[in-house]
Enzyme design. Structure first.
Site, PDB file in Angstrom:
ATOM      1  CD  GLN A  12      -3.137   0.848   0.499  1.00 12.27           C
ATOM      2  OE1 GLN A  12      -3.487  -0.301   0.222  1.00 12.27           O
ATOM      3  NE2 GLN A  12      -3.790   1.912   0.079  1.00 12.27           N
ATOM      4  N   GLY A  13       0.862   1.965  -1.082  1.00 17.02           N
ATOM      5  CA  GLY A  13       1.709   3.155  -1.152  1.00 17.02           C
ATOM      6  C   GLY A  13       0.996   4.360  -0.592  1.00 17.02           C
TER       7      GLY A  13
ATOM      8  N   GLY B  39      -2.366   4.785  -2.677  1.00 14.42           N
ATOM      9  CA  GLY B  39      -3.142   3.690  -3.232  1.00 14.42           C
ATOM     10  C   GLY B  39      -2.355   2.401  -3.222  1.00 14.42           C
TER      11      GLY B  39
ATOM     12  CB  VAL C 182       1.797  -1.047  -5.361  1.00 11.04           C
ATOM     13  CG1 VAL C 182       2.680  -1.290  -6.566  1.00 11.04           C
ATOM     14  CG2 VAL C 182       1.908   0.391  -4.909  1.00 11.04           C
TER      15      VAL C 182
ATOM     16  CG  ASP D  92       7.601  10.305   1.784  1.00 10.05           C
ATOM     17  OD1 ASP D  92       8.209  10.258   2.872  1.00 10.05           O
ATOM     18  OD2 ASP D  92       6.573   9.649   1.545  1.00 10.05           O
TER      19      ASP D  92
END
Ligand SMILES: *[C@@H]1O[C@H](CO)[C@@H](O)[C@H](O)[C@H]1NC(C)=O
Ligand SMILES: *[C@@H]1O[C@H](CO)[C@@H](O)[C@H](O)[C@H]1NC(C)=O
Ligand SMILES: *[C@@H]1O[C@H](CO)[C@@H](O)[C@H](O)[C@H]1NC(C)=O
Ligand SMILES: *[C@@H]1O[C@H](CO)[C@@H](O)[C@H](O)[C@H]1NC(C)=O
Ligand SMILES: *[C@@H]1O[C@H](CO)[C@@H](O)[C@H](O)[C@H]1NC(C)=O
Ligand SMILES: *[C@@H]1O[C@H](CO)[C@@H](O)[C@H](O)[C@H]1NC(C)=O
Length: 831
Positions: free
Chosen positions: A514-515, A518, A520, A631
């Site tokens: 989960q990125g 959303g 992946v 990030d």
């Protein structure tokens, strides 16, 4: 480490009372005894006796009077020190200034051939000690001057080069050590052979070549640009050849110095920190090492390996070349023999080759130049001498072309002679390429138009919906962004059915993680190609903005250490990104995992650190867009089959204009543990915030421990604090992950920790730029002492690992977001 101490020398000048003679000169019957000094009229420089560092020897030297650390710029008797404090500087009979010891033996002399009965020695405001005839009214007539005999420092106003009439060559010689001003092994000076160039040498071995002057700068120093600190000039006439610089604002102190470790660097003095700050490194990276790639090789720092052969050339010894021994360089595929049809191929973006044996003519134009070259069978290449105003003058090279590299900017063009068959081959391939370009252009324009229409459609629908809910503010920049989207979106479009099929209808088994915005999935296209599919979650508040941002940014970025975006899919209100698939997942699944971490031995980890640094450098500096990632963290570093690191997730990246390096943000995004203090607290982000995250990452890779959640029985510090503590207690190696102890290369580990600590320093201006960090990691240059890291105690700063869901918390705290301190001094490392 050692290197910087030199510049912060605290020498024992003040071992006993100093008597300032309050004058700037001495006359024939006067002397300067040990303990006495004279100072220049403006009080900038002082001359007297000193002992460097822990040395007990006494030397006569000149230093900055106002700089408390006592930086010495010139030493008279560097190779003949005095052992006691009985020395005296006075005039001998001939009007020569001499240094005598306790028994009146001469240990140093100006040795000038001109004599005078009435000599005067004066310390000028420039830091130049001059000897004049006191009865000569022309104050510019010097019988002798210290600027003609520099030690390791090149000061403003000094003529750095050769007087062709007298044969005097002024060059720098390093100190032997930080406490020892005697002549060291490194020299830097002008070599007037052929077309004059400056060379850095260790004894007689060549280390670095500036290249010749091309009217604007030295061909090998693309960073030498007009800048706010100093102006520079190269003088080249029948009598003199020299380089010179002058400070624009005399209150800014700047000097060029050749360190005991051979580093040729420019420093400027920063009053606030009372320290010297590295401003420019003559050698930027490994490719600057003289002739690294041998004859006809060309070095490109973005390639791996960096060395390649010029087009039309092949490695002389392919086996050696394959084993990274490039010293023998490359040879022509086809030799030329001065026959019919021979011509020149153009190579651009180049540091022109060593010109020691080159021939030149200042007025000849390029056409004539080419003709000259063709007429002489040993002529191998030609180029313009002066690049101003579209180019003028002519350089001809004979024989091997040595020490070339490629530059991203400010490179030059060289024309290299090729056999007729090579010329023909090149013509053919060019024709083919042109054809391909036309076809590709036609196709991609078609796709782009199609894609753009689709996006507009989706965006419009989406916006309508959101507006109805009244939850989104209209962003006046959005129209502009859309315009930008129009030009920039040139990505393959996948249709939804294809993606759905590839991922088995987005099945749970295929979910990779989960990125930030959303899930992946892994997918396999019909032809068997593996892909990673990122599906923009419909409830994500980050939504469209980030998506657009990510697509626009990523599609433009091409680097071996960045994850490649293969395409996107915009259909049925689905917004999906398709990436190349990274079989080895992300870095965090290795380094923080007991079982997996053993798979990453030290050489791999070091390679990963270097890869990330180069990827980030590309984002910051070299890509067309200039991106701050914002990030960077272990889970955003993906690994390919060969464990090469690839930076992913540019959803948060902001492109920034060419010369802005800092921006305000009204939304703090990122992940605690990796966020720099100024970003987390003030919302100020700059490339230096990325550098901070990079530093954290380096320390995590070395230690195999997470910064967040780090605990130690002995103290309450986080990983940064822990590393800092070990470093200061002189046991940095204890930071190293147990798992890699057996495979480690101690000096690489120490260097990585050191660079990591430099990158996480509290104050952004103290942190190196990525360009410097890459250089620090890949070469043996000396490293400055790190200062305290940011956030080294606040172990439990915020509990949530990712801030993504805490956005509103962060932004409603109204932490003076628009009130960024503008104190970040732009590093003029490029100037
Ligand atoms: C230096 O001293 C000598 C002898 O005491 C004297 O003759 C001479 O004029 C002096 N020179 C100067 C420049 O004062
Ligand atoms: C002073 O220098 C002379 C000449 O260099 C030398 O012979 C003599 O030994 C030195 N005296 C002392 C005390 O070092
Ligand atoms: C002065 O010149 C002489 C002869 O040219 C030379 O032997 C001597 O080493 C020189 N002294 C210094 C201090 O340069
Ligand atoms: C300088 O060179 C000499 C001889 O070539 C060598 O013995 C010495 O170790 C070198 N010094 C340094 C600091 O590299
Ligand atoms: C340099 O080129 C100019 C123009 O082609 C020519 O007139 C001149 O003689 C050349 N000088 C030398 C030294 O070859
Ligand atoms: C070619 O140039 C080289 C170097 O300038 C020179 O030594 C040689 O005589 C020239 N040969 C001819 C045929 O002009």
């Amino acid at each position: 480490m050692v290197g910087l101490k030199v510049f912060l020398l605290v020498f024992s000048l003040f071992s006993f009372a100093i008597i300032s003679l309050a004058v700037d000169s001495i006359g024939a019957n006067q002397s300067i005894k040990d303990g006495e000094t004279i100072a220049s009229a403006d009080g900038d420089f002082e001359l007297g006796f000193f002992s460097p560092g822990s040395s007990g020897n006494r030397y006569v030297g000149i230093w900055y009077k106002k700089i408390s650390s006592g930086t010495v710029v010139w030493v008279a008797n560097r190779n003949t020190p005095l052992s006691d404090t009985q020395g005296q500087l006075l005039f001998a009979d001939q009007g020569n200034l001499v240094l005598v010891n306790s028994t009146n033996g001469i240990v140093w002399s100006t040795n000038s051939s001109s004599t005078t009965a009435n000599p005067v020695a004066q310390l000028l405001d420039t830091g130049n000690l001059v000897v004049r005839d006191g009865s000569d009214d022309n104050l510019g007539n010097f019988l002798w001057q210290s600027f003609d005999y520099p030690t390791d420092t090149f000061l403003p106003g000094m003529k750095y080069g050769i007087n062709l009439v007298t044969g005097l060559n002024r060059y720098l010689t390093s100190w032997k050590g930080i406490d020892d001003p005697s002549s060291g092994n490194y020299t830097n000076g002008l070599d007037p052979d052929g077309l004059p160039q400056f060379f850095l040498r260790e004894d007689s071995e060549l280390l670095f070549r500036t290249g010749h002057w091309n009217g604007l700068r030295f061909t090998g120093m693309p960073n030498l640009k007009p800048n706010p600190i100093y102006t520079f000039e190269f003088v080249f006439n029948d009598e003199e050849i020299y380089y010179e610089y002058e400070l624009i604002d005399k209150s800014v102190v700047s000097r060029m110095v050749l360190g005991p470790d051979g580093a040729l660097q420019r420093f400027t003095w920063v009053d606030r920190t009372q320290g010297w700050r590295l401003y420019l490194n003559a050698m930027m990276d490994n490719c600057d090492r003289y002739a690294l790639c041998g004859a006809h090789g060309s070095c490109n720092i973005n390639n791996s390996p960096a060395c390649g052969c010029l087009k039309g050339f092949v490695p002389k010894y392919p086996n050696d070349w394959g084993a990274a021994d490039w010293t023998h360089g490359c040879v022509r595929k086809v030799r030329f023999n001065c026959g019919e049809g021979e011509d020149f191929l153009e190579y651009s973006g180049i540091k022109l080759p060593d010109s020691r044996h080159a021939w030149y003519n200042r007025t000849m134009d390029l056409k004539e130049c080419k003709k000259q070259c063709l007429e002489n069978c040993s002529c191998t290449a030609f180029a313009n001498l002066d690049i101003r105003d579209g180019g003028s003058g002519c350089i001809l090279w004979f024989g091997d072309l040595i020490d070339m590299r490629e530059f991203e900017e400010n490179g030059e063009i060289i024309y290299i002679r090729m056999a007729a068959s090579e010329i023909e081959a090149s013509r053919l391939s060019k024709r083919k390429k042109n054809l391909k370009i036309i076809i590709v252009t036609v196709l991609s324009v078609g796709f782009a138009i199609l894609g753009f229409c689709l996006i507009l459609l989706v965006l419009r629908k989406k916006k309508k919906k959101l507006k109805m809910k009244g939850s989104i503010q209209h962003d006046p920049g959005e129209e502009k962004n859309k315009e930008r989207g129009k030009e920039d979106l040139e990505l393959p479009l996948f249709d939804f059915d294809t993606i759905s099929k590839a991922t088995d209808n987005f099945s749970q088994q295929n979910k990779l993680g989960q990125g930030g915005f959303g899930p992946v999935y892994k997918g396999i296209l019909e032809k068997g190609q593996e892909i990673a599919v990122k599906r923009l979650s419909k409830k994500s508040s980050q939504g469209i903005d980030e998506f657009k941002n990510e697509v626009l940014c990523i599609s433009k970025l091409q680097h071996r250490n960045l994850v490649k975006l293969l395409g996107c899919c915009i259909e049925r209100q689905e917004i999906i990104l398709i990436y190349e698939f990274m079989p080895n997942k992300s870095l965090d699944s290795f380094i923080f995992d007991q079982k997996q971490s053993i798979l990453l031995d030290w050489p791999k980890r070091f390679q990963i650190i270097n890869g990330i640094s180069r990827g980030l450098l590309y984002l910051h500096q070299d890509s067309r867009l200039r991106i701050i990632h914002r990030d960077l963290k272990a889970s955003n570093i993906l690994l390919d089959y060969e464990m090469n690191p690839k930076i992913s997730d540019f959803g948060l990246a902001r492109s920034f204009g060419g010369d802005e390096t800092e921006a305000n943000t009204n939304r703090v995004v990122g992940t605690y543990g990796y966020m720099s203090p100024e970003y987390a607290i003030d919302g100020c982000f700059s490339i230096k915030s990325d550098v901070f995250s990079f530093g954290v990452l380096v320390l995590e890779i070395v230690s195999g421990r997470r910064n967040r959640g780090f605990s130690h029985p002995g103290h309450n510090l986080n990983l940064l604090g822990h590393a800092w503590r070990l470093y200061n207690e002189d046991r940095p190696l204890e930071l190293l992950d147990e798992m890699v102890r057996s495979s480690c290369n101690t000096s690489q580990v120490l260097r990585s920790i050191h660079v990591g600590l430099l990158c996480v320093q509290q104050s952004p201006e103290d942190r190196p730029s990525m360009a410097t960090a890459v250089l620090m990691l890949s070469s043996e240059i000396s490293l400055p002492q790190p200062k305290k890291p940011g956030y080294f105690t606040e172990r439990n700063f915020v509990e949530d690992d990712s801030l993504s869901s805490n956005l509103d918390v962060a932004s409603t705290n109204s932490l003076s977001m628009n009130n960024c301190s503008t104190s970040i001094e732009v590093m003029y490392i490029n100037s």
